[in-house]
Design a protein around this motif. Structure first.
Motif, PDB file in Angstrom:
ATOM      1  N   PHE A  58     -11.820 -18.254  37.656  1.00 55.32           N
ATOM      2  CA  PHE A  58     -13.186 -18.738  37.570  1.00 55.32           C
ATOM      3  C   PHE A  58     -13.661 -18.373  36.149  1.00 55.32           C
ATOM      4  N   ASN A  59     -14.860 -17.891  35.938  1.00 55.78           N
ATOM      5  CA  ASN A  59     -15.309 -17.748  34.538  1.00 55.78           C
ATOM      6  C   ASN A  59     -15.066 -16.342  34.017  1.00 55.78           C
ATOM      7  N   VAL A  60     -14.098 -16.231  33.170  1.00 56.49           N
ATOM      8  CA  VAL A  60     -13.666 -14.927  32.683  1.00 56.49           C
ATOM      9  C   VAL A  60     -14.560 -14.501  31.520  1.00 56.49           C
ATOM     10  N   ALA A  80     -16.305 -20.102  19.865  1.00 57.82           N
ATOM     11  CA  ALA A  80     -16.069 -20.097  21.315  1.00 57.82           C
ATOM     12  C   ALA A  80     -17.295 -20.686  22.011  1.00 57.82           C
ATOM     13  N   THR A  81     -17.042 -21.354  23.125  1.00 64.69           N
ATOM     14  CA  THR A  81     -18.135 -22.058  23.809  1.00 64.69           C
ATOM     15  C   THR A  81     -18.589 -21.338  25.071  1.00 64.69           C
ATOM     16  N   HIS A  82     -17.943 -20.240  25.438  1.00 65.23           N
ATOM     17  CA  HIS A  82     -18.249 -19.556  26.694  1.00 65.23           C
ATOM     18  C   HIS A  82     -19.673 -19.024  26.709  1.00 65.23           C
ATOM     19  N   LEU A  83     -20.306 -19.186  27.855  1.00 64.34           N
ATOM     20  CA  LEU A  83     -21.732 -18.854  27.959  1.00 64.34           C
ATOM     21  C   LEU A  83     -22.039 -17.406  27.566  1.00 64.34           C
ATOM     22  N   ILE A  84     -21.316 -16.437  28.147  1.00 65.47           N
ATOM     23  CA  ILE A  84     -21.704 -15.039  27.919  1.00 65.47           C
ATOM     24  C   ILE A  84     -21.496 -14.672  26.452  1.00 65.47           C
ATOM     25  N   LYS A  85     -20.409 -15.150  25.870  1.00 66.15           N
ATOM     26  CA  LYS A  85     -20.189 -14.865  24.446  1.00 66.15           C
ATOM     27  C   LYS A  85     -21.293 -15.501  23.591  1.00 66.15           C
ATOM     28  N   ARG A  86     -21.593 -16.748  23.871  1.00 62.53           N
ATOM     29  CA  ARG A  86     -22.640 -17.456  23.115  1.00 62.53           C
ATOM     30  C   ARG A  86     -23.989 -16.750  23.223  1.00 62.53           C
ATOM     31  N   ALA A  87     -24.297 -16.310  24.452  1.00 62.85           N
ATOM     32  CA  ALA A  87     -25.594 -15.663  24.661  1.00 62.85           C
ATOM     33  C   ALA A  87     -25.651 -14.332  23.906  1.00 62.85           C
ATOM     34  N   LEU A 119     -29.829 -20.568  22.242  1.00 69.36           N
ATOM     35  CA  LEU A 119     -28.734 -20.947  23.136  1.00 69.36           C
ATOM     36  C   LEU A 119     -29.119 -22.257  23.819  1.00 69.36           C
ATOM     37  N   GLU A 120     -28.203 -23.189  23.818  1.00 74.37           N
ATOM     38  CA  GLU A 120     -28.479 -24.436  24.531  1.00 74.37           C
ATOM     39  C   GLU A 120     -28.193 -24.233  26.018  1.00 74.37           C
ATOM     40  N   ILE A 121     -29.093 -24.664  26.863  1.00 68.96           N
ATOM     41  CA  ILE A 121     -28.823 -24.693  28.306  1.00 68.96           C
ATOM     42  C   ILE A 121     -28.432 -26.130  28.643  1.00 68.96           C
ATOM     43  N   PHE A 122     -27.172 -26.284  29.002  1.00 66.75           N
ATOM     44  CA  PHE A 122     -26.650 -27.636  29.211  1.00 66.75           C
ATOM     45  C   PHE A 122     -26.918 -28.107  30.641  1.00 66.75           C
ATOM     46  N   ILE A 178      -8.421 -24.832  26.211  1.00 64.71           N
ATOM     47  CA  ILE A 178      -9.293 -24.469  27.352  1.00 64.71           C
ATOM     48  C   ILE A 178     -10.714 -25.016  27.301  1.00 64.71           C
ATOM     49  N   VAL A 179     -11.044 -25.853  26.343  1.00 65.01           N
ATOM     50  CA  VAL A 179     -12.455 -26.235  26.215  1.00 65.01           C
ATOM     51  C   VAL A 179     -12.702 -27.586  26.900  1.00 65.01           C
ATOM     52  N   VAL A 180     -13.470 -27.556  27.980  1.00 70.11           N
ATOM     53  CA  VAL A 180     -13.643 -28.748  28.823  1.00 70.11           C
ATOM     54  C   VAL A 180     -14.165 -29.967  28.035  1.00 70.11           C
ATOM     55  N   PRO A 181     -15.272 -29.854  27.293  1.00 69.82           N
ATOM     56  CA  PRO A 181     -15.758 -31.061  26.603  1.00 69.82           C
ATOM     57  C   PRO A 181     -14.738 -31.593  25.584  1.00 69.82           C
ATOM     58  N   ILE A 219     -12.300 -33.067  37.605  1.00 74.84           N
ATOM     59  CA  ILE A 219     -13.145 -34.130  37.058  1.00 74.84           C
ATOM     60  C   ILE A 219     -13.034 -34.199  35.544  1.00 74.84           C
ATOM     61  N   ASN A 220     -12.132 -33.432  34.956  1.00 73.41           N
ATOM     62  CA  ASN A 220     -11.956 -33.532  33.504  1.00 73.41           C
ATOM     63  C   ASN A 220     -10.473 -33.349  33.170  1.00 73.41           C
ATOM     64  N   PRO A 221     -10.066 -33.819  31.975  1.00 72.14           N
ATOM     65  CA  PRO A 221      -8.647 -33.735  31.597  1.00 72.14           C
ATOM     66  C   PRO A 221      -8.129 -32.294  31.575  1.00 72.14           C
ATOM     67  N   TYR A 222      -8.993 -31.349  31.214  1.00 69.91           N
ATOM     68  CA  TYR A 222      -8.566 -29.942  31.221  1.00 69.91           C
ATOM     69  C   TYR A 222      -8.059 -29.551  32.610  1.00 69.91           C
ATOM     70  N   GLY A 223      -8.884 -29.823  33.624  1.00 76.78           N
ATOM     71  CA  GLY A 223      -8.499 -29.480  34.997  1.00 76.78           C
ATOM     72  C   GLY A 223      -7.256 -30.235  35.433  1.00 76.78           C
ATOM     73  N   SER A 270     -26.592 -18.298  37.753  1.00 78.11           N
ATOM     74  CA  SER A 270     -26.963 -19.496  36.990  1.00 78.11           C
ATOM     75  C   SER A 270     -27.024 -19.149  35.506  1.00 78.11           C
ATOM     76  N   VAL A 271     -27.076 -20.203  34.696  1.00 76.26           N
ATOM     77  CA  VAL A 271     -27.192 -19.984  33.243  1.00 76.26           C
ATOM     78  C   VAL A 271     -28.446 -19.155  32.961  1.00 76.26           C
ATOM     79  N   ARG A 272     -29.547 -19.497  33.623  1.00 77.57           N
ATOM     80  CA  ARG A 272     -30.781 -18.747  33.359  1.00 77.57           C
ATOM     81  C   ARG A 272     -30.652 -17.276  33.776  1.00 77.57           C
ATOM     82  N   ARG A 281     -26.685 -32.267  30.041  1.00 79.45           N
ATOM     83  CA  ARG A 281     -25.429 -31.735  30.599  1.00 79.45           C
ATOM     84  C   ARG A 281     -24.281 -31.954  29.629  1.00 79.45           C
ATOM     85  N   ARG A 282     -23.326 -31.053  29.628  1.00 75.97           N
ATOM     86  CA  ARG A 282     -22.083 -31.263  28.874  1.00 75.97           C
ATOM     87  C   ARG A 282     -21.180 -32.200  29.672  1.00 75.97           C
ATOM     88  N   LEU A 283     -20.363 -32.956  28.964  1.00 76.71           N
ATOM     89  CA  LEU A 283     -19.410 -33.835  29.637  1.00 76.71           C
ATOM     90  C   LEU A 283     -18.455 -33.003  30.477  1.00 76.71           C
TER      91      LEU A 283
HETATM   92  C1  UD1 Z   1     -14.677 -23.964  31.741  1.00 78.69           C
HETATM   93  C2  UD1 Z   1     -13.528 -24.008  32.696  1.00 78.69           C
HETATM   94  C3  UD1 Z   1     -12.761 -22.717  32.627  1.00 78.69           C
HETATM   95  C4  UD1 Z   1     -12.378 -22.430  31.215  1.00 78.69           C
HETATM   96  C5  UD1 Z   1     -13.624 -22.366  30.367  1.00 78.69           C
HETATM   97  C6  UD1 Z   1     -13.223 -22.138  28.932  1.00 78.69           C
HETATM   98  C7  UD1 Z   1     -14.378 -25.416  34.501  1.00 78.69           C
HETATM   99  C8  UD1 Z   1     -14.855 -25.457  35.876  1.00 78.69           C
HETATM  100  N1  UD1 Z   1     -14.023 -24.199  34.033  1.00 78.69           N
HETATM  101  O1  UD1 Z   1     -15.628 -23.091  32.264  1.00 78.69           O
HETATM  102  O2  UD1 Z   1     -11.603 -22.820  33.400  1.00 78.69           O
HETATM  103  O3  UD1 Z   1     -11.705 -21.234  31.148  1.00 78.69           O
HETATM  104  O4  UD1 Z   1     -14.307 -23.608  30.459  1.00 78.69           O
HETATM  105  O5  UD1 Z   1     -14.064 -22.696  28.024  1.00 78.69           O
HETATM  106  O6  UD1 Z   1     -14.286 -26.427  33.859  1.00 78.69           O
HETATM  107  N2  UD1 Z   1     -23.392 -23.183  29.260  1.00 78.69           N
HETATM  108  C9  UD1 Z   1     -24.623 -23.389  28.675  1.00 78.69           C
HETATM  109  N3  UD1 Z   1     -24.746 -23.148  27.334  1.00 78.69           N
HETATM  110  C10 UD1 Z   1     -23.697 -22.725  26.561  1.00 78.69           C
HETATM  111  C11 UD1 Z   1     -22.440 -22.521  27.191  1.00 78.69           C
HETATM  112  C12 UD1 Z   1     -22.339 -22.769  28.529  1.00 78.69           C
HETATM  113  O7  UD1 Z   1     -25.596 -23.793  29.331  1.00 78.69           O
HETATM  114  O8  UD1 Z   1     -23.861 -22.552  25.344  1.00 78.69           O
HETATM  115  C13 UD1 Z   1     -23.263 -23.396  30.718  1.00 78.69           C
HETATM  116  C14 UD1 Z   1     -22.251 -24.451  31.123  1.00 78.69           C
HETATM  117  O9  UD1 Z   1     -22.847 -25.721  31.183  1.00 78.69           O
HETATM  118  C15 UD1 Z   1     -21.798 -23.910  32.475  1.00 78.69           C
HETATM  119  C16 UD1 Z   1     -21.844 -22.391  32.293  1.00 78.69           C
HETATM  120  O10 UD1 Z   1     -22.767 -22.172  31.241  1.00 78.69           O
HETATM  121  O11 UD1 Z   1     -22.710 -24.261  33.484  1.00 78.69           O
HETATM  122  C17 UD1 Z   1     -20.516 -21.767  31.939  1.00 78.69           C
HETATM  123  O12 UD1 Z   1     -19.957 -22.471  30.829  1.00 78.69           O
HETATM  124  P1  UD1 Z   1     -18.649 -21.943  30.070  1.00 78.69           P
HETATM  125  O13 UD1 Z   1     -18.778 -20.490  29.814  1.00 78.69           O
HETATM  126  O14 UD1 Z   1     -18.445 -22.834  28.898  1.00 78.69           O
HETATM  127  O15 UD1 Z   1     -17.477 -22.121  31.105  1.00 78.69           O
HETATM  128  P2  UD1 Z   1     -17.134 -23.378  32.065  1.00 78.69           P
HETATM  129  O16 UD1 Z   1     -17.370 -24.643  31.374  1.00 78.69           O
HETATM  130  O17 UD1 Z   1     -17.760 -23.137  33.383  1.00 78.69           O
END
Ligand code: UD1
Length: 327
Positions: A169-171, A187-194, A205-208, A77-80, A138-142, A258-260, A281-283
């Motif tokens: 959407f973003n779980v 894990a790379t998810h924003l809310i968990k990372r924050a 926390l990096e803002i990408f 599930i990790v886009v980059p 726009i990415n191989p994951y999608g 937004s991230v902020r 930005r992340r790829l």
């Molecule tokens: C993507 C996938 C989603 C997948 C999830 C799992 C898309 C559109 N969605 O969500 O289906 O379940 O990955 O990883 O591709 N961000 C930061 N700093 C961080 C982490 C994230 O700035 O440390 C930003 C990202 O650039 C993005 C937002 O926070 O704008 C959410 O990122 P993230 O939680 O990783 O999920 P998506 O990439 O949106």
């Protein structure tokens, strides 16, 4: 009859497994524990360790258990990472799903619920995205997930087989009862990372990306509580059991942050600072993705119960503290 949950030791699959056993269903979990955690699987579910694509694994599960429906979460599930290692995504997501779908047809399993993703939309023009726009990932994951949707559609036309694909959407967030939560290492998810940053796991926390076409320049997403997502799966299961037609549904609240904004909300909920650093930005990241989920609300009568960013963060943070205290 039992429900097969692939990826049931993962973040969302483990929540689904609890929800199923909570309502008295028999559940078989299939997971190779590559990112899943055995301790997150409900003790009331039957656990089978195995990889879907490996010869014999699916056939053995489907012949040993009377499976009425498959809920297919297993995948990468990790886009980059999908940009750097696309073959892994086509193998773990597309090829594994093809094998699973084919085995379902062979064994007469007619109901299939698939974890798809908002990533199939790519960078839509619409500020709120309905299901019927043309997907343009726009990415191989999608792409790996969209290909699975296409296979499901084709197979449902050719065989006695129906599916629901849920485009998440973003779980985020965790089981309010504290039994499971997002536990993937790194894990790379924003809310968990924050939340982890608030707890001092990371210095910042990096803002990408700060130059997206969004109100504050940072990425905007539709964050949805995992319990509401799981509720959509239960409704999808009931729909298929009741003879409902195959369909694709967005699962999100229709509201973007937004991230902020997320960072501020995490600071408010935790009472702790979340230092940030501006990074490129992340790829593969689109600027904005927000769901139009009216189809899910109209057809499956889905009613979100946890639509509150701070509430989502609260459960995610509680889970993070729990993980901390186990270390
Ligand atoms: C993507 C996938 C989603 C997948 C999830 C799992 C898309 C559109 N969605 O969500 O289906 O379940 O990955 O990883 O591709 N961000 C930061 N700093 C961080 C982490 C994230 O700035 O440390 C930003 C990202 O650039 C993005 C937002 O926070 O704008 C959410 O990122 P993230 O939680 O990783 O999920 P998506 O990439 O949106």
């Amino acid at each position: 009859m039992a429900i097969l949950v692939t990826g049931g030791a993962g973040y969302i699959g483990s929540h689904m497994t609890y929800a199923l056993v909570d309502r008295g269903e028999k559940v078989v979990v299939l997971d190779n524990l590559s990112t899943g955690v055995l301790g997150l699987v409900s003790p009331e579910a039957r656990f089978v360790e195995g990889t879907i694509g490996e010869p014999g694994v699916i056939d053995s599960v489907l012949s040993q258990h009377e499976i009425e429906a498959v809920v297919h979460f297993a995948g990468s599930i990790v886009v980059p990472e999908s940009v750097a290692n696309p073959s892994k995504y086509y193998r773990n997501n597309t090829a594994a799903s093809a094998a699973l779908i084919e085995a379902c047809v062979r064994h007469g399993v007619r109901n299939f619920i698939f974890s798809s993703t908002a990533a199939v939309y790519g960078m839509p023009q619409e500020t709120v995205v309905p299901e019927d726009i043309t997907p343009a990932p726009i990415n191989p994951y999608g792409r790996s997930k969209l290909m699975t949707e296409w296979m499901l559609q084709d197979v449902s036309h050719a065989h006695d087989f129906r599916f629901v694909a849920l485009r998440y959407f973003n779980v985020a967030g965790a089981d309010p009862a504290g039994r499971t939560g997002q536990s993937t290492p790194n894990a790379t998810h924003l809310i968990k990372r924050a939340c982890q940053t608030a707890l001092g796991h990371y210095p910042y926390l990096e803002i990408f990306g700060q130059d997206f076409d969004t109100p504050d320049g940072t990425g905007v997403r539709d964050y949805i509580h995992v319990s509401d997502l799981v509720a959509a799966h239960l409704l999808a299961l009931d729909h298929l059991r009741g003879g409902g037609a195959s369909n694709i549904f967005n699962v999100g609240y229709g509201q973007g942050f937004s991230v902020r904004q997320v960072v501020s909300a995490v600071e408010a909920v935790t009472g702790k600072p979340v230092p940030v650093r501006e990074s490129p930005r992340r790829l593969g990241d689109p600027g904005m993705l927000v769901a139009d989920s009216s189809r899910l609300q109209d057809r499956l009568k889905w009613k979100p119960e946890h639509n509150d960013l701070k509430g989502i963060i609260r459960t995610a943070y509680e889970w993070e503290r729990r993980l901390n205290s186990r270390v």
